[in-house]
Design a protein around this motif. Structure first.
Motif, PDB file in Angstrom:
ATOM      1  N   SER A 150       0.815  -1.222   0.000  1.00 47.91           N
ATOM      2  CA  SER A 150       0.000   0.000   0.000  1.00 47.91           C
ATOM      3  C   SER A 150       0.842   1.264   0.000  1.00 47.91           C
ATOM      4  N   GLN A 171      -4.044   5.485   3.293  1.00 46.35           N
ATOM      5  CA  GLN A 171      -3.688   5.248   1.891  1.00 46.35           C
ATOM      6  C   GLN A 171      -4.918   5.238   0.992  1.00 46.35           C
ATOM      7  N   CYS A 172      -6.032   4.730   1.481  1.00 43.36           N
ATOM      8  CA  CYS A 172      -7.268   4.790   0.693  1.00 43.36           C
ATOM      9  C   CYS A 172      -7.677   6.239   0.448  1.00 43.36           C
TER      10      CYS A 172
END
Length: 660
Positions: A162, A393-394
């Motif tokens: 990620s 991270q999203c």
């Protein structure tokens, strides 16, 4: 976790990684060079690029695969024949005998060659060889993670994927190779496997040389661990002395390999450093851009790293605070050391995937430190840390627009676009980023370039060079000058004028003094001593000490200087003194200098010193016996009215003035 659950987890992980690597894959960055070398190694086992190699790959890329690359390769050989030997042209250079090589080293392409051969055999896009290699490198890193963190390898692998790796798996360049090497090397240091760390750093340095700079830091950590064994937080690796010497030697040899190769072929250790880097660009503002820029900075692309580190600092359970702090400092120093040379890149707003590719692999020592802490945490705090990373991270993916568009370095990211319009006075990006993303073009940027940002049809931000202070960028009508009380000076003489903007009468007296030394013009009157005669484009210094004496207009004082010129042979910089005060060593090829504070007099005295001045005859270049160092083409002096502000009626600019 039961065996079936573990198998399902890794299957899902592999599926996500494969999708990230294959989806939207196309030639990015310096991919043309690496693809050409992969073809050459497949075709004849050499990094030498023949006309047949260019022609063959051009045919492969014709049509829907990559028409732009097809056109470039079709014309490359003829254009290189017209280019001087050793001068890079579109990523390639030729030797005096006419041999052609890529300007980037070939190890990454050699590793991709087997995948290239398979792709060509299957009749699919040959550029897919690099995502396939990147997926293999990811797999090798995960295997190493499992050996280093057997109790936390699944969560650690998810964190590594990620933190930028998912962005660059599809990339046709060595970013994933460099990141995997930096990440695994840091893990090795925390396992007291310093020789393997050096080996991995050397391999990564073949493609991004700054990675070699952390090798001494690895050795320092090993020495520190002898006094404080707790610094080694992961299972220790035991190797024989012979194995350690072999691995360390391989790493150092790999790091030196590119320099030796290019020196043997072109007579210089690098074709990239002299033409595409400038040490004067390494500034505090560039470093802030590296981390905080909303278009391509580390924080915008990797907020999960900072969220995870903050979570560890907040939890602190079962952790030795002194060891945590010491290893965190080590990882931070490693990041800074790796990042510093990257700041010298001339092409700062270059091809990226969500974040600057230099920032991706430069952050890997901290990413490795983050996952190294996970095994020491109980299950619940560990999931809290990993959860903070994934959620952040999203948010980064959503903020970049990656889900609904391919990231493009010629357009502002959605988050940056919104922030610039909402808070124009608080965001002042690197000029190259602001101009190229604002114009949606990678056109040449000169001191005459001006860029305006509009929000709801109203100009709220203007960027220009101080030597171009009369240009309003179309905001004001002819005869009027844009002005504001909020001016922010950035690197190399660029200034942001932040709203509210106003149009006022131009202050004629504050127009910069421009002195061109081409030919025998009146500007030569300011050359006091230490100068040769006039030439067509400028004039050479004639002594180790050269003086410029400029009479300033009445009521004006100088605030800055702008030099344009070039140096002779090995001379790279000038020692500058202004009004008798030291101003430091500067490369005056294209330079902006501030005037040291002090009482303003009627004259401006500039002294240039060159202890390494020499003649062409002394260098064995010709029979010319003149002492040469710096060739001055142009000098501009920035002025301001002394003890008074420019006057003239001002009108605030609204939607009707300059809206477009």
């Amino acid at each position: 976790m039961p065996t079936d659950a573990r198998t399902g987890y890794w299957a899902l992980f592999a599926l996500l990684a494969t999708i990230a690597g294959i989806l939207r894959s196309h030639i990015d960055g310096d991919g043309i060079e690496y693809l050409m070398m992969a073809h050459a190694f497949t075709a004849h086992g050499s990094a030498l690029l023949t006309p047949a190699d260019f022609a063959h790959l051009s045919r492969l890329l014709d049509g829907h695969i990559d028409p732009a690359a097809h056109t470039l390769l079709a014309n490359a050989v003829d254009e290189l024949r017209r280019t001087p030997a050793g001068l890079p042209h579109f990523g390639f250079a030729r030797t005096e005998p006419g041999e052609i090589y890529a300007i980037h080293f070939w190890l990454y392409s050699l590793m991709a060659a087997p995948y290239y051969a398979v792709a060509v055999w299957l009749g699919i896009n040959p550029a897919l060889c690099f995502p396939l290699l990147n997926l293999t490198l990811l797999g090798a890193t995960i295997v190493h993670l499992h050996q280093s963190l057997p109790k936390a390898s699944r969560t650690a692998a998810l964190v590594f994927l990620s933190l930028g790796t998912a962005y660059y798996l599809r990339w046709t360049g060595p970013e994933v190779l460099t990141a995997c090497c930096a990440f695994s090397a840091t893990m090795c240091v925390l396992r007291r496997d310093t020789s393997m760390a050096i080996c991995l750093a050397g391999i990564g340095a073949t493609q991004n040389p700054s990675l070699a700079l952390i090798i001494p830091l690895f050795a320092a950590h090993r020495l520190a661990a002898l006094r404080v064994p707790a610094l080694v937080t992961l299972p220790i690796v035991h190797r024989s002395a012979a194995a350690q010497i072999t691995l360390g030697t391989l790493g150092i040899a790999a790091a030196l390999g590119p320099y030796l190769f290019y020196y043997s072929v072109f007579g210089v250790p690098s074709l990239i450093a002299p033409h595409f880097t400038d040490p004067s660009l390494i500034t505090a503002r560039r470093a802030l851009s590296f981390v905080f820029d909303l278009d391509q900075g580390m924080l915008a692309g990797m907020p999960g790293l900072f969220a995870g580190l903050a979570a560890i600092a907040a939890i602190r359970l079962a952790l030795n605070k002194r060891v945590v702090a010491a290893n965190a400092l080590f990882a931070t120093l490693a990041c800074c050391i790796v990042a510093a040379p990257a700041l010298a890149a001339m092409n700062w707003n270059s091809g990226t995937s969500v974040m600057l590719r230099y920032a991706y692999w430069a952050a890997m020592p901290l990413a490795a430190y983050l996952v190294s802490v996970l095994p020491a945490l109980p299950a619940r705090p560990r999931m809290q840390v990993v959860g903070a990373v994934i959620v952040a991270q999203c948010m980064a993916v959503l903020g970049s627009g990656l889900m609904w568009r391919t990231t493009n370095y010629l357009h502002h990211a959605p988050l940056a676009e919104w922030a610039l319009a909402a808070f124009p006075g608080h965001l002042n990006p690197d000029p190259e980023i602001f101009i190229e993303r604002g114009k949606h073009s990678e056109a040449s940027i000169t001191r005459d370039t001006t860029q305006v940002l509009y929000a709801n049809g109203v100009p709220v931000k203007l960027l220009r060079h101080w030597t171009n202070s009369s240009d309003s960028g179309g905001v004001c009508p002819a005869g009027r000058q844009v002005s504001t009380h909020a001016v922010v000076a950035v690197d190399r003489g660029w200034e942001y004028l932040n709203g509210p903007l106003a149009c006022s009468a131009a202050a004629r007296a504050d127009t910069p003094v421009r002195l061109s030394f081409a030919g025998a013009g009146a500007a030569r009157q300011v050359l006091d001593s230490g100068w040769h005669g006039a030439e067509a484009a400028g004039t050479w210094t004639s002594a180790a000490r050269s003086l410029i004496r400029i009479r300033l207009p009445a009521g004006q004082e100088a605030t800055g200087l702008s030099f344009t010129g070039h140096y002779f042979d090995r001379v790279r910089a000038s020692e500058v003194r202004i009004n008798g005060k030291p101003a430091g060593m500067h490369s005056l090829a294209v330079a902006e200098l501030a005037i040291p504070p002090g009482p303003a007099g009627p004259e401006l005295l500039i002294e240039l010193r060159h202890a390494d001045a020499a003649s062409p005859a002394q260098r064995g270049l010709s029979g010319d016996t003149r002492l040469l160092a710096y060739y001055l083409r142009e000098l501009q002096v920035r002025l301001r009215t002394r003890d008074a502000a420019a006057t003239g009626g001002a009108a605030h600019i609204g939607a009707a003035a300059g809206a477009r």
